[in-house]
Scaffold this motif. Structure first.
Motif, PDB file in Angstrom:
ATOM      1  N   SER A 204       0.793  -1.229   0.000  1.00 36.07           N
ATOM      2  CA  SER A 204       0.000   0.000   0.000  1.00 36.07           C
ATOM      3  C   SER A 204       0.829   1.285   0.000  1.00 36.07           C
ATOM      4  O   SER A 204       0.261   2.363  -0.120  1.00 36.07           O
ATOM      5  CB  SER A 204      -0.924  -0.003   1.225  1.00 36.07           C
ATOM      6  N   ILE A 205       2.130   1.165   0.136  1.00 37.68           N
ATOM      7  CA  ILE A 205       2.981   2.357   0.058  1.00 37.68           C
ATOM      8  C   ILE A 205       3.857   2.237  -1.188  1.00 37.68           C
ATOM      9  O   ILE A 205       4.546   1.232  -1.376  1.00 37.68           O
ATOM     10  CB  ILE A 205       3.870   2.468   1.321  1.00 37.68           C
ATOM     11  N   ASN A 214       3.423   9.150   2.771  1.00 36.57           N
ATOM     12  CA  ASN A 214       2.183   8.400   2.955  1.00 36.57           C
ATOM     13  C   ASN A 214       2.333   7.374   4.078  1.00 36.57           C
ATOM     14  O   ASN A 214       3.405   6.830   4.304  1.00 36.57           O
ATOM     15  CB  ASN A 214       1.782   7.690   1.660  1.00 36.57           C
ATOM     16  N   TYR A 215       1.218   7.123   4.731  1.00 35.16           N
ATOM     17  CA  TYR A 215       1.208   6.241   5.899  1.00 35.16           C
ATOM     18  C   TYR A 215       0.302   5.052   5.629  1.00 35.16           C
ATOM     19  O   TYR A 215      -0.777   5.204   5.060  1.00 35.16           O
ATOM     20  CB  TYR A 215       0.672   7.008   7.112  1.00 35.16           C
ATOM     21  N   ASN A 216       0.726   3.886   6.041  1.00 34.55           N
ATOM     22  CA  ASN A 216      -0.169   2.733   6.074  1.00 34.55           C
ATOM     23  C   ASN A 216       0.335   1.739   7.104  1.00 34.55           C
ATOM     24  O   ASN A 216       1.535   1.613   7.308  1.00 34.55           O
ATOM     25  CB  ASN A 216      -0.278   2.056   4.701  1.00 34.55           C
ATOM     26  N   TRP A 217      -0.608   1.049   7.751  1.00 34.26           N
ATOM     27  CA  TRP A 217      -0.199   0.029   8.712  1.00 34.26           C
ATOM     28  C   TRP A 217       0.593  -1.087   8.031  1.00 34.26           C
ATOM     29  O   TRP A 217       1.495  -1.654   8.618  1.00 34.26           O
ATOM     30  CB  TRP A 217      -1.434  -0.585   9.390  1.00 34.26           C
ATOM     31  N   TYR A 512      -5.585   3.190   9.861  1.00 33.43           N
ATOM     32  CA  TYR A 512      -4.634   2.396   9.057  1.00 33.43           C
ATOM     33  C   TYR A 512      -3.973   3.196   7.955  1.00 33.43           C
ATOM     34  O   TYR A 512      -2.875   2.887   7.535  1.00 33.43           O
ATOM     35  CB  TYR A 512      -5.300   1.132   8.504  1.00 33.43           C
ATOM     36  N   GLN A 513      -4.660   4.243   7.477  1.00 30.45           N
ATOM     37  CA  GLN A 513      -4.006   5.079   6.479  1.00 30.45           C
ATOM     38  C   GLN A 513      -4.129   6.572   6.821  1.00 30.45           C
ATOM     39  O   GLN A 513      -4.035   7.420   5.948  1.00 30.45           O
ATOM     40  CB  GLN A 513      -4.538   4.788   5.075  1.00 30.45           C
ATOM     41  N   SER A 514      -4.362   6.838   8.094  1.00 32.39           N
ATOM     42  CA  SER A 514      -4.408   8.229   8.534  1.00 32.39           C
ATOM     43  C   SER A 514      -2.998   8.818   8.473  1.00 32.39           C
ATOM     44  O   SER A 514      -2.007   8.091   8.541  1.00 32.39           O
ATOM     45  CB  SER A 514      -4.932   8.315   9.965  1.00 32.39           C
TER      46      SER A 514
END
Ligand code: CA
Length: 643
Positions: A204-205, A214-217, A512-514
């Motif tokens: 996801s990144i 960008n952020y993702n768990w 999770y993507q904040s």
């Protein structure tokens, strides 16, 4: 004699060659030869495409040959270090898409191609001396869960390599106020294990646009056996992420902290784009009767651990991380999607490496998996998987309320969950003929005691949504009370990183993507809420000082733990008795008051050191009392250790 010896040697070699290959041996490098080997029972032909770099379309193509186990082989006799590869296979006369194989250990940027890397050259200096920190019993541990970005991205962290593996190698980092951050903070806090949100290569990144922040768990696996490029300082260099992940683990080990990897074998990022979906189409997944992909994960697919090669894949994968990266434990995402037998085989395989490597997971699924419930690794069947643990939603919901509503829990004044709290405090076992409910953990180490993790609200936000009208002082008391109950329970204990710094995600229960601004740990709070931080630190020390909280077996819990009668439902009182031979205290009395009124508690007369009282805690003792009764302040815990 010599001839006979040579004959035996040749025979042994032949026998060796005829063994079924391991899935993990897809790319075995040496300076004179690289051997490639991929499993597919359905391919009619398979080809290896060798590239000089990660971008070029010009490939040298090799045809692979199938053995009797359906593994396809080719050996290239030159030094391939620095080259890239993909495979593709022909099925029903049609060539499928390229992939790096299912077990790529080194990959190009975004994991699109496998990379030929000399793994022995990726070891950081001193790696051969790296050792797992000492660990006696699983119930001794205090896990701290974090995401590399949460932990380090704040400007107040003072950390240079923000959001990277290397962030956890930096010593001496501090807040602007001079308080320890990073790895020094973890040492100071006293946790024993760091659980890191997914650090394998996830999808996801975009690793080519990391500057966008960008952020993702990361619960979207692409390559299970290569580290995530976004956490390396150079995702274009396949060896870099491997070395830096090892440096991180090495630094944590030196700090006395073990490392737990969050593994997500239950689903892949997608099907069409992932190697598990491409190499042997459909095989690694469960299908519905109509041929569509089953979706117990809620992410569009669920894998099939009950299929022989998926099971072998999982077993080999965890063993690879444990051997190559010295990972000390595994937290299985949606473990309830996997079958019990796979979890037992994983446990047995890890025992062959080191029995102190931990295994636990989420004993549930997002939706009903396409497999018989009775055979799945659901929480209810934890006792059938010895030394595999499951997160206790019992103690979580009892203390702070269920994530499916905004009700209060015991720690915020709801006495309805009193029984479930007692069940959790006893470690989820069969306690005194199931006095508080049917035990699902065979031993207390199978019960992961926790209230919050990356999922759902963090503790401050949870208390806010369920008890908004209370004063901040009361909310802080509830916070401490809830975490105290976790830390005096008989299970393996687990804390969501940043709770000790009063983190908030501003009411977002699925971050999770904040952006980082929501997810970062507020290091500046270490000074502002130092009383809370110090309480957590003291409580962790109190747990670690007293074996009474860590009896370690169902038998000993049944023998030493007594719940005491109380005059009000708002009080939970228990006593750990007859500890003379195992603890520095003769007995320990724990009083948990989940109401906004002071309550009177009775217990056997004795000389006690007061370890916690009225929302304060001290491992060295706040004071001493000679008493058989005590007034427990509103929303607080009292802990008394008998001298
Ligand atoms: Ca990635």
């Amino acid at each position: 004699m010599r001839k006979l010896f040579l004959f035996i040697l040749a025979t042994l070699t032949l026998v060796g060659c005829s063994k079924q290959p391991r899935l993990e041996d897809e790319c075995l490098y040496s300076s004179s030869e690289t051997r490639f080997c991929f499993w597919s029972p359905v391919a009619e032909q398979m080809e290896l495409r060798l590239y000089d770099d990660a971008q070029t379309d010009e490939a040298t193509i090799y045809s692979l040959k199938k053995d009797k186990y359906d593994f396809w082989h080719v050996s290239v006799k030159s030094d391939l270090a620095g080259k890239y590869y993909t495979i593709r296979s022909c099925q029903n006369g049609e060539w499928g898409a390229e992939s790096p194989g299912i077990f790529a250990k080194a990959v190009s940027v975004n994991g699109l191609r496998g990379a030929v890397v000399d793994l022995s050259a990726t070891n950081p200096a001193g790696w051969q001396d790296d050792q797992r920190p000492a660990m006696t019993d699983p119930t001794d541990i205090v896990v701290y869960e974090t995401h590399l970005r949460d932990f380090t991205m704040s400007p107040a962290s003072g950390i240079e390599h923000k959001g990277k593996f290397l962030s956890l190698t930096e010593q001496g980092t501090t807040t602007p106020d001079g308080l320890a951050t990073g790895i020094d903070h973890l040492k100071e806090l006293g946790i024993t294990h760091l659980q890191i949100l997914p650090m394998f290569d996830y999808g996801s990144i975009d690793e080519t646009t990391l500057a966008s922040g960008n952020y993702n768990w990361g619960y979207d696996p692409i390559n299970y056996n290569a580290p995530e490029g976004g956490y390396s300082t150079d995702p274009y260099n396949p060896a870099c992420r491997i070395t830096e992940a090892k440096q991180m683990i090495q630094a944590l080990h030196k700090a006395g902290i073990r490392v737990i990897m969050d593994v997500v074998y239950n689903h892949t990022y997608n099907v069409a784009g992932c190697a598990l979906g491409r190499v042997v189409p459909q095989y690694f997944y469960r299908l519905n009767a109509d041929g569509t992909y089953a979706n117990g994960s809620g992410c569009g697919n669920e894998t099939a651990s009950d299929h022989e090669m998926m099971r072998r894949f999982m077993v080999e994968s965890v063993c690879y991380w444990a051997r190559e990266y010295h990972v000390d434990g595994f937290r299985f995402d949606l473990m309830g999607i996997h079958d019990q037998e796979t979890m037992r085989q994983i446990r047995a395989a890890l025992d062959n490496i080191d029995p102190t490597i931990l295994t636990y997971g989420e004993g549930w699924a997002a939706m009903a998996p396409a497999y018989p419930y009775d055979s799945l690794a659901m929480k209810q069947w934890t006792y059938k998987m010895p030394r595999v643990g499951a997160f206790s939603d019992d103690i979580r919901n009892a203390l702070i309320g269920s994530p499916f509503d905004h009700e209060r829990g015991f720690a915020s004044g709801n006495t309805a969950s009193r029984q479930a709290l007692c069940f959790g405090l006893a470690g989820g076992i069969n306690y005194h003929d199931n006095e508080f409910g049917d035990g699902w953990s065979g031993e207390p180490m199978q019960h992961v005691s926790y209230i919050t993790c990356h999922d759902n609200y963090c503790l401050r936000d949870r208390i806010e949504v369920s008890a908004a009208e209370e004063t901040e002082e009361t909310k802080l008391r509830m916070n401490k009370l809830a975490q105290t109950a976790v830390l005096v329970s008989q299970g393996m204990t687990f804390i969501y990183g940043g709770e000790e710094l009063y983190r908030t995600k501003r009411g977002i229960d699925n971050s999770y993507q904040s952006p980082d601004s929501i997810n970062i740990i507020p290091w500046e709070n270490k000074l502002q809420y130092n009383n809370l931080y110090e309480y957590y630190r003291q409580m962790i020390q109190i747990r670690r000082d007293h074996r009474g909280f860590r009896l370690g077996s169902a038998e000993l819990v049944n023998k030493h733990l007594d719940f005491l009668p109380t005059q009000t439902e708002s009080l939970v009182a228990f006593r750990l008795k007859d500890l003379e031979s195992i603890d520095t205290a003769k007995s320990i009395v724990v009083l948990l008051n989940g109401s906004n009124e002071p309550v009177e508690a009775m217990f056997p007369m004795g000389e006690y050191v007061v370890l916690a009282d009225n929302a304060q805690a001290s491992a060295a003792g706040l004071t001493t009392i000679s008493a058989m009764q005590h007034t427990v302040a509103p929303y607080s815990a009292t802990i008394l250790a008998e001298k």
